[in-house]
Design a protein around this motif. Structure first.
Motif, PDB file in Angstrom:
ATOM      1  N   ASN A  47       0.865  -1.180   0.000  1.00 39.46           N
ATOM      2  CA  ASN A  47       0.000   0.000   0.000  1.00 39.46           C
ATOM      3  C   ASN A  47       0.902   1.229   0.000  1.00 39.46           C
ATOM      4  OD1 ASN A  47      -1.793  -2.041   0.566  1.00 39.46           O
ATOM      5  ND2 ASN A  47      -2.074  -1.463   2.702  1.00 39.46           N
ATOM      6  N   SER A  48       0.596   2.188  -0.821  1.00 43.27           N
ATOM      7  CA  SER A  48       1.514   3.308  -0.973  1.00 43.27           C
ATOM      8  C   SER A  48       1.562   4.207   0.252  1.00 43.27           C
ATOM      9  CB  SER A  48       1.139   4.123  -2.209  1.00 43.27           C
ATOM     10  OG  SER A  48      -0.212   4.505  -2.118  1.00 43.27           O
ATOM     11  N   SER A  49       0.452   4.373   0.933  1.00 43.57           N
ATOM     12  CA  SER A  49       0.473   5.269   2.088  1.00 43.57           C
ATOM     13  C   SER A  49       0.439   4.464   3.380  1.00 43.57           C
ATOM     14  CB  SER A  49      -0.701   6.236   2.037  1.00 43.57           C
ATOM     15  OG  SER A  49      -1.913   5.516   2.003  1.00 43.57           O
ATOM     16  N   GLU A  50       1.105   4.987   4.403  1.00 44.30           N
ATOM     17  CA  GLU A  50       1.213   4.237   5.646  1.00 44.30           C
ATOM     18  C   GLU A  50      -0.105   4.274   6.416  1.00 44.30           C
ATOM     19  OE1 GLU A  50       4.337   6.304   7.715  1.00 44.30           O
ATOM     20  OE2 GLU A  50       2.896   7.402   8.943  1.00 44.30           O
TER      21      GLU A  50
ATOM     22  N   TRP B  53       7.432   2.861   6.762  1.00 43.48           N
ATOM     23  CA  TRP B  53       6.383   1.915   6.371  1.00 43.48           C
ATOM     24  C   TRP B  53       6.902   0.853   5.404  1.00 43.48           C
ATOM     25  CZ3 TRP B  53       2.514  -0.888   7.178  1.00 43.48           C
ATOM     26  CH2 TRP B  53       1.609  -1.303   6.187  1.00 43.48           C
TER      27      TRP B  53
ATOM     28  N   THR C 201       1.491   6.195  11.899  1.00 48.52           N
ATOM     29  CA  THR C 201       1.644   7.637  12.127  1.00 48.52           C
ATOM     30  C   THR C 201       1.544   7.949  13.621  1.00 48.52           C
ATOM     31  OG1 THR C 201       0.491   7.911  10.015  1.00 48.52           O
ATOM     32  CG2 THR C 201       0.836   9.900  11.352  1.00 48.52           C
TER      33      THR C 201
END
Ligand SMILES: [Zn+2]
Ligand SMILES: [Zn+2]
Length: 264
Positions: free
Chosen positions: A7-10, A108, A15
């Protein structure tokens, strides 16, 4: 080892962890479980439990290799290289924990879902001893990268052993060889209790587990083609699905068998 699209975003859990500087990666269990579909990134077994306590007294499908088959969050590049008070070694100069918000242990792209035995075997190892290898093979490498799992690994279907493809050379080859060796991807896993020895059990290797799996797959398909051929496509696809255990050797077997056209 199979390819896993990252998945590209964490996830928000990561966070939050970064903001606190904490290093208990338990909150990452759920998002990693979802992304890796409950299958260990390295050995492709399916851990059954979230903690050692959950597994006490229970059996899993890999008997007698059942010790410690719960899952963990693994740092592909180990923490000791990512967070070190010596700036020439690591990037985070904080006393740990808490870490600074920019500490690389929270990257990530460096986190994978691994069973506890794989995580324990891997430990803090990293190919930095002057060998040609510069990294372990990362299961989330882009499939087009020459060092992606699907580009470097194949199986010996007679032994179940993970091997390096003959057409792989240079650094990707060195990385793949060292990954198999250091992560013991053909070897037994888990500790064996004394009582297990007395019960006549022995440690079983990953290669043998894979070989048995492929043997079961072959028998299953041979029966189904006779008794319920209309279900063969679903069954074959189930075995090679990325959420199935040992799916990469299953895929190699099916693609090389008379059942290959059931996959398309
Ligand atoms: Zn594993
Ligand atoms: Zn740090």
């Amino acid at each position: 080892m199979r390819n896993i699209p990252r998945n590209s975003s964490e996830p928000t859990e990561l966070t939050t962890l970064r903001q606190s500087g904490d290093e208990d990666f338990g909150p990452l269990d759920a998002p990693l479980d979802a992304m890796f579909e409950g299958v260990c990134a390295y050995c492709e077994r399916k851990p059954l439990w979230r903690s050692r306590q959950d597994g006490v007294g229970a059996d899993d499908t890999d008997l007698p290799d059942r010790e410690g088959l719960f899952f963990t969050c693994d740092h592909v590049r180990p923490r000791r290289l990512l967070c070190n008070p010596d700036p020439s070694v690591g990037q985070c100069t904080a006393k740990s924990p808490p870490h600074r918000f920019d500490c690389v242990i929270y990257d990530w792209h460096n986190l994978v879902y691994a069973c506890q035995p794989c995580n324990a075997v891997k430990g803090g190892q990293w190919p930095t001893d002057g060998d040609v290898a510069v990294s372990y093979i990362n299961p989330c490498e882009h499939p087009d990268n020459p060092a992606a799992p699907n580009r470097v690994f194949e199986y010996d279907l007679d032994s179940g052993r993970l091997t390096v493809r003959g057409d792989v050379s240079g650094v990707p080859r060195a990385n793949a060889v060292q990954t198999i060796r250091d992560l013991a991807l053909n070897d037994p896993r888990g500790r064996i209790e004394k009582t297990s020895y007395s019960a006549g059990e022995r440690r079983i290797s990953l290669a043998e587990l894979r070989l048995r799996w492929v043997s079961d797959l072959r028998k299953t398909l041979d029966i189904i083609v006779e008794v319920a051929p209309s279900t063969l496509t679903d069954v074959a696809r189930g075995f090679v699905s990325s959420d199935a255990r040992f799916s990469s050797i299953a895929r190699q077997f099916v693609e090389g068998s008379r059942y290959r056209h059931y996959l398309t």
